[in-house]
Scaffold this motif. Structure first.
Motif, PDB file in Angstrom:
ATOM      1  N   LYS A   4      23.320  46.068  25.243  1.00 47.76           N
ATOM      2  CA  LYS A   4      23.178  46.143  26.702  1.00 47.76           C
ATOM      3  C   LYS A   4      24.301  46.989  27.290  1.00 47.76           C
ATOM      4  N   ASP A   5      23.975  47.762  28.320  1.00 46.77           N
ATOM      5  CA  ASP A   5      25.005  48.517  29.037  1.00 46.77           C
ATOM      6  C   ASP A   5      25.785  47.555  29.933  1.00 46.77           C
ATOM      7  N   TYR A   6      27.089  47.729  29.983  1.00 45.17           N
ATOM      8  CA  TYR A   6      27.892  46.881  30.871  1.00 45.17           C
ATOM      9  C   TYR A   6      29.205  47.549  31.220  1.00 45.17           C
ATOM     10  N   ILE A   7      29.845  46.982  32.246  1.00 47.12           N
ATOM     11  CA  ILE A   7      31.177  47.445  32.639  1.00 47.12           C
ATOM     12  C   ILE A   7      32.106  46.238  32.713  1.00 47.12           C
ATOM     13  N   VAL A   8      33.367  46.446  32.325  1.00 46.72           N
ATOM     14  CA  VAL A   8      34.385  45.388  32.499  1.00 46.72           C
ATOM     15  C   VAL A   8      35.606  45.999  33.180  1.00 46.72           C
ATOM     16  N   MET A  20      36.166  49.614  31.330  1.00 44.71           N
ATOM     17  CA  MET A  20      35.403  50.207  30.229  1.00 44.71           C
ATOM     18  C   MET A  20      33.917  50.072  30.544  1.00 44.71           C
ATOM     19  N   ALA A  21      33.163  51.135  30.293  1.00 42.45           N
ATOM     20  CA  ALA A  21      31.715  51.089  30.544  1.00 42.45           C
ATOM     21  C   ALA A  21      30.973  51.605  29.317  1.00 42.45           C
ATOM     22  N   LEU A  22      29.915  50.897  28.940  1.00 43.69           N
ATOM     23  CA  LEU A  22      29.018  51.374  27.893  1.00 43.69           C
ATOM     24  C   LEU A  22      27.675  51.680  28.544  1.00 43.69           C
ATOM     25  N   THR A  23      27.168  52.897  28.322  1.00 43.26           N
ATOM     26  CA  THR A  23      26.043  53.407  29.109  1.00 43.26           C
ATOM     27  C   THR A  23      24.960  54.065  28.255  1.00 43.26           C
ATOM     28  N   ASN A 212      29.290  47.198  20.802  1.00 42.34           N
ATOM     29  CA  ASN A 212      29.491  46.550  22.097  1.00 42.34           C
ATOM     30  C   ASN A 212      30.919  46.739  22.616  1.00 42.34           C
ATOM     31  N   GLY A 213      31.625  47.695  22.039  1.00 44.36           N
ATOM     32  CA  GLY A 213      32.999  47.965  22.471  1.00 44.36           C
ATOM     33  C   GLY A 213      33.954  46.854  22.088  1.00 44.36           C
ATOM     34  N   GLU A 214      33.583  46.081  21.035  1.00 48.89           N
ATOM     35  CA  GLU A 214      34.399  44.932  20.636  1.00 48.89           C
ATOM     36  C   GLU A 214      35.855  45.336  20.415  1.00 48.89           C
TER      37      GLU A 214
END
Ligand SMILES: [Zn+2]
Length: 297
Positions: A4-8, A20-23, A212-214
């Protein structure tokens, strides 16, 4: 694996902020909607991610519009992030094809060009709060946005944006991070963060192995006293709708309306998101009739 795309957004006692954003899904949707070439996809994916990362005032549901015009063959890149978690965008020449750079990477800098500027508009659902621009440095987007933040908003930052395109042109990785030094951050802490950022290595390679950018933000903030402030899913969304398209059709001059009624149907494509709206002759005639009736009342 479906991610899933998300931002933190994180902050620390040492006055360092990280977003950080995954898009990946957003950039993949943009690719399909607009028929983007790999280099166009990389440029738009980076720009949309940058717009989301710059919209840091999530309490006021901040939005950011980026308009990057480097006079390169790609033309202008447009990206709008709304409400801190939705984004849309397009480029003038979506099918631009350029040779890869000597290192095998997509030549985003050449596509975008460097003879121009990035314009940034910050807004909330209520009002436009800020608009400013700065010259482009490299056309690679991340450096250009960092330079913009420094010269226009006096924020020292490191920005990393990356899009990795597969051989079949689908998107393997898209995303980025923004590290900002707030007033009061001291040089020792910033040096530590810089060292931490080096441990991440190439953003797209990191996300390839951590989909997931873990651990990314934890690595960047290692040694600092940090906490998470905000976490939201991200979506590809536009503000267009059938109603808005109908309003455009209603605002045409009479001779243009008559001309449209000659056709079996009207097709309109939203520039921003590539959505197609098809209105049949009968629907259009009914729309105009309703309007005339309302006006003659
Ligand atoms: Zn649209």
């Amino acid at each position: 694996m479906k991610c899933k795309d998300y931002i933190v957004h994180y902050t620390s006692e040492e006055n360092v902020r990280v977003a950080m954003a995954l898009t990946k899904n957003i950039t993949e949707t943009a690719r399909r909607q607009h028929g983007l070439s790999p280099v166009a996809c990389a440029a738009l994916g980076r720009t949309m991610t940058g717009a989301l990362l710059l919209a840091g005032d999530y309490k006021n549901r901040e939005g950011v519009t980026l308009r990057i015009d480097g006079k390169g063959p790609l033309g202008v890149i447009h990206a709008d992030a709304f409400n801190s978690n939705r984004v849309r965008g397009y480029v003038d020449n979506p099918q631009l094809d350029l040779p890869l750079k000597a290192n095998g990477k997509l030549d985003v800098g050449k596509a975008v060009g460097t003879d121009g500027e990035v314009a940034v508009t910050r807004f909330t659902p209520e009002k436009t709060t800020y608009t400013s621009q700065s010259p482009l440095v490299s056309g690679e987007i991340a450096e250009d946005l960092a330079y913009y933040l420094y010269t226009s908003e006096q924020i020292r930052s490191t920005i990393n944006l990356g899009v990795l395109v597969e051989r079949d042109y689908s998107i393997a990785v898209s995303g980025g991070f923004l590290v900002q030094a707030l007033p009061g951050a001291n040089n020792d802490d910033l040096a530590k963060v810089e060292e931490n950022i080096r441990k991440i290595g190439i953003f797209t390679s990191y996300v390839r192995s951590h989909p997931n950018g873990e651990g990314m933000v934890e690595t960047i903030m290692d040694g600092l006293h940090y906490k998470e402030l905000f976490r939201q899913p991200l979506y590809w969304r536009c503000t267009c709708s059938l109603e808005r398209i109908e309003n455009v059709l209603l605002s045409l001059r009479n001779e243009d309306k008559k001309e449209l009624l000659q056709d079996p149907q009207v097709e309109m494509t939203c520039r921003y998101c590539g959505a197609k709206y098809v209105i049949s002759h009968d629907e259009l005639a009914a729309l105009y009739a309703r309007k005339n009736k309302a006006e003659n009342k």
